[in-house]
Enzyme design. Sequence first.
Site, PDB file in Angstrom:
ATOM      1  N   ASP A   1      -7.956  -5.417   0.165  1.00  0.00           N
ATOM      2  CA  ASP A   1      -8.467  -6.265  -0.909  1.00  0.00           C
ATOM      3  C   ASP A   1      -8.032  -7.724  -0.796  1.00  0.00           C
ATOM      4  OD1 ASP A   1      -9.889  -4.307  -2.277  1.00  0.00           O
ATOM      5  OD2 ASP A   1      -8.058  -3.522  -3.190  1.00  0.00           O
TER       6      ASP A   1
ATOM      7  N   HIS B   1       0.850  -1.192   0.000  1.00  0.00           N
ATOM      8  CA  HIS B   1       0.000   0.000   0.000  1.00  0.00           C
ATOM      9  C   HIS B   1       0.881   1.235   0.000  1.00  0.00           C
ATOM     10  CE1 HIS B   1      -3.147   2.824   1.104  1.00  0.00           C
ATOM     11  NE2 HIS B   1      -3.979   1.913   0.658  1.00  0.00           N
TER      12      HIS B   1
HETATM   13  N1  CMC Z   1       4.115  -7.548  -4.907  1.00  0.00           N
HETATM   14  C1  CMC Z   1       5.441  -7.508  -5.102  1.00  0.00           C
HETATM   15  N2  CMC Z   1       6.201  -6.398  -4.933  1.00  0.00           N
HETATM   16  C2  CMC Z   1       5.565  -5.291  -4.558  1.00  0.00           C
HETATM   17  C3  CMC Z   1       4.183  -5.250  -4.327  1.00  0.00           C
HETATM   18  C4  CMC Z   1       3.443  -6.439  -4.516  1.00  0.00           C
HETATM   19  N3  CMC Z   1       2.127  -6.454  -4.313  1.00  0.00           N
HETATM   20  N4  CMC Z   1       3.813  -4.003  -3.966  1.00  0.00           N
HETATM   21  C5  CMC Z   1       4.939  -3.265  -3.954  1.00  0.00           C
HETATM   22  N5  CMC Z   1       6.007  -4.045  -4.320  1.00  0.00           N
HETATM   23  C6  CMC Z   1       7.417  -3.633  -4.355  1.00  0.00           C
HETATM   24  C7  CMC Z   1       7.726  -2.811  -5.614  1.00  0.00           C
HETATM   25  O1  CMC Z   1       8.138  -3.627  -6.676  1.00  0.00           O
HETATM   26  C8  CMC Z   1       8.832  -1.909  -5.103  1.00  0.00           C
HETATM   27  O2  CMC Z   1      10.006  -2.674  -5.033  1.00  0.00           O
HETATM   28  P1  CMC Z   1      11.455  -1.957  -5.301  1.00  0.00           P
HETATM   29  O3  CMC Z   1      11.604  -0.950  -4.210  1.00  0.00           O
HETATM   30  O4  CMC Z   1      12.423  -3.079  -5.233  1.00  0.00           O
HETATM   31  O5  CMC Z   1      11.355  -1.341  -6.671  1.00  0.00           O
HETATM   32  C9  CMC Z   1       8.414  -1.617  -3.653  1.00  0.00           C
HETATM   33  O6  CMC Z   1       7.641  -2.762  -3.252  1.00  0.00           O
HETATM   34  C10 CMC Z   1       7.588  -0.350  -3.499  1.00  0.00           C
HETATM   35  O7  CMC Z   1       6.456  -0.458  -4.354  1.00  0.00           O
HETATM   36  P2  CMC Z   1       5.838   0.727  -5.177  1.00  0.00           P
HETATM   37  O8  CMC Z   1       5.245   0.189  -6.428  1.00  0.00           O
HETATM   38  O9  CMC Z   1       6.818   1.856  -5.296  1.00  0.00           O
HETATM   39  O10 CMC Z   1       4.698   1.176  -4.180  1.00  0.00           O
HETATM   40  P3  CMC Z   1       3.478   2.105  -4.509  1.00  0.00           P
HETATM   41  O11 CMC Z   1       3.174   2.840  -3.267  1.00  0.00           O
HETATM   42  O12 CMC Z   1       3.741   2.915  -5.738  1.00  0.00           O
HETATM   43  O13 CMC Z   1       2.307   1.071  -4.874  1.00  0.00           O
HETATM   44  C11 CMC Z   1       0.513  -0.445  -4.631  1.00  0.00           C
HETATM   45  C12 CMC Z   1       1.334   0.665  -3.977  1.00  0.00           C
HETATM   46  C13 CMC Z   1      -0.686  -0.761  -3.768  1.00  0.00           C
HETATM   47  C14 CMC Z   1       0.017   0.019  -6.013  1.00  0.00           C
HETATM   48  C15 CMC Z   1       1.392  -1.699  -4.794  1.00  0.00           C
HETATM   49  O14 CMC Z   1       1.811  -2.150  -3.521  1.00  0.00           O
HETATM   50  C16 CMC Z   1       0.704  -2.819  -5.560  1.00  0.00           C
HETATM   51  O15 CMC Z   1       0.738  -2.847  -6.799  1.00  0.00           O
HETATM   52  N6  CMC Z   1       0.035  -3.778  -4.836  1.00  0.00           N
HETATM   53  C17 CMC Z   1      -0.733  -4.814  -5.473  1.00  0.00           C
HETATM   54  C18 CMC Z   1      -2.071  -4.266  -5.917  1.00  0.00           C
HETATM   55  C19 CMC Z   1      -3.001  -4.041  -4.739  1.00  0.00           C
HETATM   56  O16 CMC Z   1      -3.176  -4.887  -3.892  1.00  0.00           O
HETATM   57  N7  CMC Z   1      -3.677  -2.889  -4.750  1.00  0.00           N
HETATM   58  C20 CMC Z   1      -4.678  -2.545  -3.739  1.00  0.00           C
HETATM   59  C21 CMC Z   1      -4.267  -1.388  -2.871  1.00  0.00           C
HETATM   60  S1  CMC Z   1      -5.287  -1.204  -1.418  1.00  0.00           S
HETATM   61  C22 CMC Z   1      -6.870  -0.835  -1.994  1.00  0.00           C
HETATM   62  C23 CMC Z   1      -7.004   0.402  -2.765  1.00  0.00           C
HETATM   63  O17 CMC Z   1      -6.278   1.360  -2.618  1.00  0.00           O
HETATM   64  O18 CMC Z   1      -7.912   0.438  -3.581  1.00  0.00           O
END
Ligand code: CMC
Length: 431
Positions: free
Chosen positions: A366, A308
Amino acid sequence: MTENKTFELSNGRGGGSQLPVRSGTMGPAAIDIAGLHKDLEVFTYDPGFGATAATESRITYIDGDAGVLLYRGYPIEQLAQKSSFMEVAYLLLLGELPSQKQLEEFSGNIRYHTMINESLLRFFNAFNHNAHPMAMVSGVVASMAAFYHETMDIHNPRHREIFSHRIIAKIPTIAAAAHKHSLGQPFIYPLNKLGYAENVLNMLFAVPCEEYQVDPIAAKALDLLFVLHADHEQNASTSTVRLAGSTGANPYAAISAGVSALWGPAHGGANEAVLAMLEQIGTVENIPQYLAMAKDKSSHFRLMGFGHRVYKNFDPRATIIREMCHKVLAQLGRSDNPLLELALRLEEIALKDEYFIARKLYPNVDFYSGVIYSAIGIPRSMFTVMFAIARTVGWVAHWQEMISDPAMRIGRPRQLYTGATKREYIQVDMR
Ligand code: CMC
């Protein structure tokens, strides 16, 4: 909002800017950079808005490190345990918990508006039966602007109030119509003697040729899921609603923009993606292979329902839903649920993994919600629609807060231009 300090920024060439630091009631303060461009001719650069407060807000507070979520100051755990979706809707929209009389009046106002214009129903016939329900809901919600345009003055508080009742009342009717269209079944009209979540279930599952009794366990579970999804401050869909609304656009069109933003798998679409992922993983033995894929930067696979932007600790909503899964499945006589077993094992294994520990990736709202939706009979393609029904309340509360703020301006981000510098046009035969 109070000002207590200033930051001074200099460009090293004699130019400087005094930037006031603004404090809210809780959480990090924010540096007010509104004067920065005028003083120093620079912008701030923050792709993804990780460090940018786009607005002041009094609605929802999150402390992502501590795993805290408050609606109008009330902890989500207390609201989940003691409140109802209608009460939470009143709280988010109007700022205070209602008295019994206020709650009845508010619920009555919502009930009064549950039907949709009959011609809106005909819109569904234009969609393929396999159209994704989020596409149908987004399209039909935007179409509501065509029915309520001349009569909607966004600067009139009474018009805004009627809009808020209408959209909260009608979005379940639209959602259920999308589902019935997918099934090829007749549309079921709302039944105003039922509660909000009961009505959703009745419109989804009743058929005209048989008696249908809403299962009170399912209705209670859905109402609780609605409470947990009702608002989450400046997330992508809420910010989309604010941005679209800041142009003075018809609010139904702004809500439709929010539905579209919610649909993506990084946001509300994750609930559908989690179930697809669990089904794909299939058995506990396959977990390590999928975890390896999630950690592999050359693969696009992510562990859906994990991570998140704001929570760097347990998402408090996920903790409530995990507990709820056990209770609801036991009450429905389905304790033996292989998907829940798999999700629990996946969580356990991921939380011990160095990759997830280092990045503070925890299950989010989720991760478990789909297990409950499935158990109460809601098909996977409708999961994000359920989220949209609940989040409509948050979108409306934020839109209302923005429009009623006399300082509202159109949202208009700037950019760091990295394209070609100025060049002369070359005739096509000379290229
Ligand atoms: N699986 C594997 N790696 C992950 C995941 C994941 N679900 N989420 C983040 N990472 C890694 C990402 O690759 C990055 O690694 P590195 O630092 O080595 O490059 C690090 O963790 C930071 O991730 P980020 O993409 O910079 O984080 P963000 O804040 O931009 O993204 C997120 C947040 C929710 C989009 C992301 O965690 C994600 O794609 N999660 C899976 C989708 C999900 O469950 N979404 C629902 C969110 S909660 C409900 C809502 O808001 O609607």
